[in-house]
Design an enzyme around this catalytic site. Structure first.
Site, PDB file in Angstrom:
ATOM      1  N   ASP A  15      48.955  62.694  64.710  1.00  0.00           N
ATOM      2  CA  ASP A  15      48.180  61.516  64.313  1.00  0.00           C
ATOM      3  C   ASP A  15      47.653  60.782  65.544  1.00  0.00           C
ATOM      4  O   ASP A  15      48.290  60.779  66.595  1.00  0.00           O
ATOM      5  CB  ASP A  15      49.069  60.585  63.473  1.00  0.00           C
ATOM      6  CG  ASP A  15      48.251  59.579  62.677  1.00  0.00           C
ATOM      7  OD1 ASP A  15      47.017  59.734  62.597  1.00  0.00           O
ATOM      8  OD2 ASP A  15      48.848  58.637  62.138  1.00  0.00           O
ATOM      9  N   ARG A  28      34.843  60.561  66.954  1.00  0.00           N
ATOM     10  CA  ARG A  28      36.169  60.988  66.470  1.00  0.00           C
ATOM     11  C   ARG A  28      36.432  62.469  66.755  1.00  0.00           C
ATOM     12  O   ARG A  28      37.543  62.870  67.058  1.00  0.00           O
ATOM     13  CB  ARG A  28      36.282  60.737  64.961  1.00  0.00           C
ATOM     14  CG  ARG A  28      36.328  59.279  64.577  1.00  0.00           C
ATOM     15  CD  ARG A  28      36.427  59.131  63.056  1.00  0.00           C
ATOM     16  NE  ARG A  28      37.607  59.789  62.518  1.00  0.00           N
ATOM     17  CZ  ARG A  28      38.824  59.264  62.541  1.00  0.00           C
ATOM     18  NH1 ARG A  28      39.025  58.079  63.044  1.00  0.00           N
ATOM     19  NH2 ARG A  28      39.844  59.930  62.033  1.00  0.00           N
ATOM     20  N   HIS A  32      39.658  64.887  68.115  1.00  0.00           N
ATOM     21  CA  HIS A  32      40.259  66.092  67.534  1.00  0.00           C
ATOM     22  C   HIS A  32      40.245  67.236  68.559  1.00  0.00           C
ATOM     23  O   HIS A  32      41.183  68.024  68.633  1.00  0.00           O
ATOM     24  CB  HIS A  32      39.518  66.505  66.261  1.00  0.00           C
ATOM     25  CG  HIS A  32      39.668  65.519  65.142  1.00  0.00           C
ATOM     26  ND1 HIS A  32      40.882  64.959  64.809  1.00  0.00           N
ATOM     27  CD2 HIS A  32      38.761  64.967  64.282  1.00  0.00           C
ATOM     28  CE1 HIS A  32      40.723  64.118  63.788  1.00  0.00           C
ATOM     29  NE2 HIS A  32      39.434  64.098  63.457  1.00  0.00           N
ATOM     30  N   TRP A  64      40.202  65.930  52.771  1.00  0.00           N
ATOM     31  CA  TRP A  64      38.858  66.253  52.263  1.00  0.00           C
ATOM     32  C   TRP A  64      38.077  64.980  51.989  1.00  0.00           C
ATOM     33  O   TRP A  64      36.848  65.013  51.895  1.00  0.00           O
ATOM     34  CB  TRP A  64      38.952  67.070  50.966  1.00  0.00           C
ATOM     35  CG  TRP A  64      39.563  68.418  51.150  1.00  0.00           C
ATOM     36  CD1 TRP A  64      40.805  68.818  50.747  1.00  0.00           C
ATOM     37  CD2 TRP A  64      38.976  69.576  51.782  1.00  0.00           C
ATOM     38  NE1 TRP A  64      41.029  70.135  51.090  1.00  0.00           N
ATOM     39  CE2 TRP A  64      39.922  70.623  51.717  1.00  0.00           C
ATOM     40  CE3 TRP A  64      37.743  69.819  52.393  1.00  0.00           C
ATOM     41  CZ2 TRP A  64      39.676  71.890  52.253  1.00  0.00           C
ATOM     42  CZ3 TRP A  64      37.499  71.088  52.925  1.00  0.00           C
ATOM     43  CH2 TRP A  64      38.454  72.103  52.846  1.00  0.00           C
ATOM     44  N   LEU A 126      58.508  82.926  68.278  1.00  0.00           N
ATOM     45  CA  LEU A 126      58.189  81.623  67.677  1.00  0.00           C
ATOM     46  C   LEU A 126      57.276  81.831  66.473  1.00  0.00           C
ATOM     47  O   LEU A 126      56.342  82.627  66.547  1.00  0.00           O
ATOM     48  CB  LEU A 126      57.455  80.762  68.733  1.00  0.00           C
ATOM     49  CG  LEU A 126      56.929  79.409  68.292  1.00  0.00           C
ATOM     50  CD1 LEU A 126      58.077  78.421  68.106  1.00  0.00           C
ATOM     51  CD2 LEU A 126      55.951  78.838  69.322  1.00  0.00           C
TER      52      LEU A 126
HETATM   53  C1  FPP Z   1      44.982  62.857  62.496  1.00  0.00           C
HETATM   54  O1  FPP Z   1      44.409  61.934  63.395  1.00  0.00           O
HETATM   55  C2  FPP Z   1      44.550  64.182  62.861  1.00  0.00           C
HETATM   56  C3  FPP Z   1      43.919  65.051  62.035  1.00  0.00           C
HETATM   57  C4  FPP Z   1      43.593  64.767  60.627  1.00  0.00           C
HETATM   58  C5  FPP Z   1      43.486  66.371  62.538  1.00  0.00           C
HETATM   59  C6  FPP Z   1      44.438  67.034  63.461  1.00  0.00           C
HETATM   60  C7  FPP Z   1      43.766  68.203  64.026  1.00  0.00           C
HETATM   61  C8  FPP Z   1      43.849  68.620  65.310  1.00  0.00           C
HETATM   62  C9  FPP Z   1      44.706  68.038  66.349  1.00  0.00           C
HETATM   63  C10 FPP Z   1      43.095  69.810  65.672  1.00  0.00           C
HETATM   64  C11 FPP Z   1      44.036  70.888  65.410  1.00  0.00           C
HETATM   65  C12 FPP Z   1      43.434  72.173  65.451  1.00  0.00           C
HETATM   66  C13 FPP Z   1      44.101  73.255  65.007  1.00  0.00           C
HETATM   67  C14 FPP Z   1      43.535  74.582  65.216  1.00  0.00           C
HETATM   68  C15 FPP Z   1      45.376  73.108  64.305  1.00  0.00           C
HETATM   69  P1  FPP Z   1      43.410  60.851  62.804  1.00  0.00           P
HETATM   70  O2  FPP Z   1      42.049  61.394  62.826  1.00  0.00           O
HETATM   71  O3  FPP Z   1      43.890  60.433  61.463  1.00  0.00           O
HETATM   72  O4  FPP Z   1      43.595  59.706  63.835  1.00  0.00           O
HETATM   73  P2  FPP Z   1      43.456  58.148  63.536  1.00  0.00           P
HETATM   74  O5  FPP Z   1      44.541  57.821  62.547  1.00  0.00           O
HETATM   75  O6  FPP Z   1      43.680  57.525  64.867  1.00  0.00           O
HETATM   76  O7  FPP Z   1      42.081  57.919  62.995  1.00  0.00           O
END
Ligand code: FPP
Length: 232
Positions: A15, A28, A32, A64, A126
């Site tokens: 997160d 954003r 990611h 989604w 792993l």
């Molecule tokens: C939550 O942060 C994160 C996500 C919904 C996406 C997590 C994905 C990645 C780290 C990329 C991973 C890639 C692979 C291949 C697994 P948020 O966007 O909710 O953050 P915020 O709460 O600060 O807005």
């Protein structure tokens, strides 16, 4: 000297990518991307710690509902990761597994996911589990429906249900880490977390590093797990 207690299954709720990006005035999706780079380091670090199962919550059944552009961007990141990083993962002795519903995911991504699972299936050091289109409630409902379709003997047992989860052979998470300050589970490993230990940190996921991981593992090692029993 007693051996240091390490989790067999470490799970992380990734997160704070969005907040990490916002702090830097970046879109954003850049957050990611930074989160993905951090995940690549983490697979190596987790393996070095002797952890056997490492799962991450990368995309929930609720994600989604995010803007279409962000969803499309995340799907592209998953594609990129599989295309470009699977060899590296395999060379670490890690097996890639995906956990979640298969509906709604693009066909080409599903094909890539299947390929990556087959390609790494014999790796034994792993299990790296990517929870994509995963929701704990969806998993329980899907398991119940599969069980009903089998017309089981009643009453059904916990084991009957568990056999129908997405990855029934994977042990329950021992430690669940959530980054970025939120103190909730958000539908991750809902059934499987019954006796998990939790560790929360304010650090945004893209800033979570080796020192942070070690801090979480140290903290876990100092805990006494009783599974409803008495204090020893
Ligand atoms: C939550 O942060 C994160 C996500 C919904 C996406 C997590 C994905 C990645 C780290 C990329 C991973 C890639 C692979 C291949 C697994 P948020 O966007 O909710 O953050 P915020 O709460 O600060 O807005």
């Amino acid at each position: 000297m007693t051996e240091k207690k390490i989790p067999t299954h470490l799970a992380i709720i990734l997160d704070g990518n969005g907040r990490w990006a916002k702090k830097r005035n970046l879109p954003r999706l850049m957050g990611h991307r930074a989160g993905l780079r951090k995940l690549e380091d983490m697979v190596r670090l987790v393996k070095r710690e002797g952890i056997r199962y490492f799962s991450v919550y990368a995309f929930s059944t609720e994600n989604w509902n995010r803007p279409q552009m962000e969803v499309t961007g995340l799907m592209s990141l998953f594609r990129y990761y599989i295309r470009r990083k699977v060899d590296e993962i395999k060379s670490e002795g890690a097996r890639i597994r995906f956990c979640g519903r298969k509906d709604r995911l693009p066909e080409d991504l599903l094909a890539q996911m299947k390929w990556a699972e087959d390609y790494t299936k014999d790796e034994k050091i792993l299990d790296f589990i990517l929870c994509i289109n995963y929701g704990g409630r969806a998993e329980i409902i899907d398991a119940v429906n599969k069980l009903i379709a089998e017309n089981p003997q009643t009453p059904v047992t916990e084991q009957d249900l568990r056999k129908h989860f997405y990855l029934p052979d994977v042990p329950d998470p021992d430690l669940i880490i959530r980054t970025s300050g939120e103190l909730r589970l958000s539908n991750f490993w809902l059934w499987e977390s019954a006796y998990s230990e939790y560790y929360f940190t304010d650090i945004h996921w893209p800033d979570f590093d080796e020192a942070e991981l070690k801090r979480a593992l140290e903290n876990y090692a100092g805990r006494e797990r009783r599974y409803g029993g008495l204090k020893s």
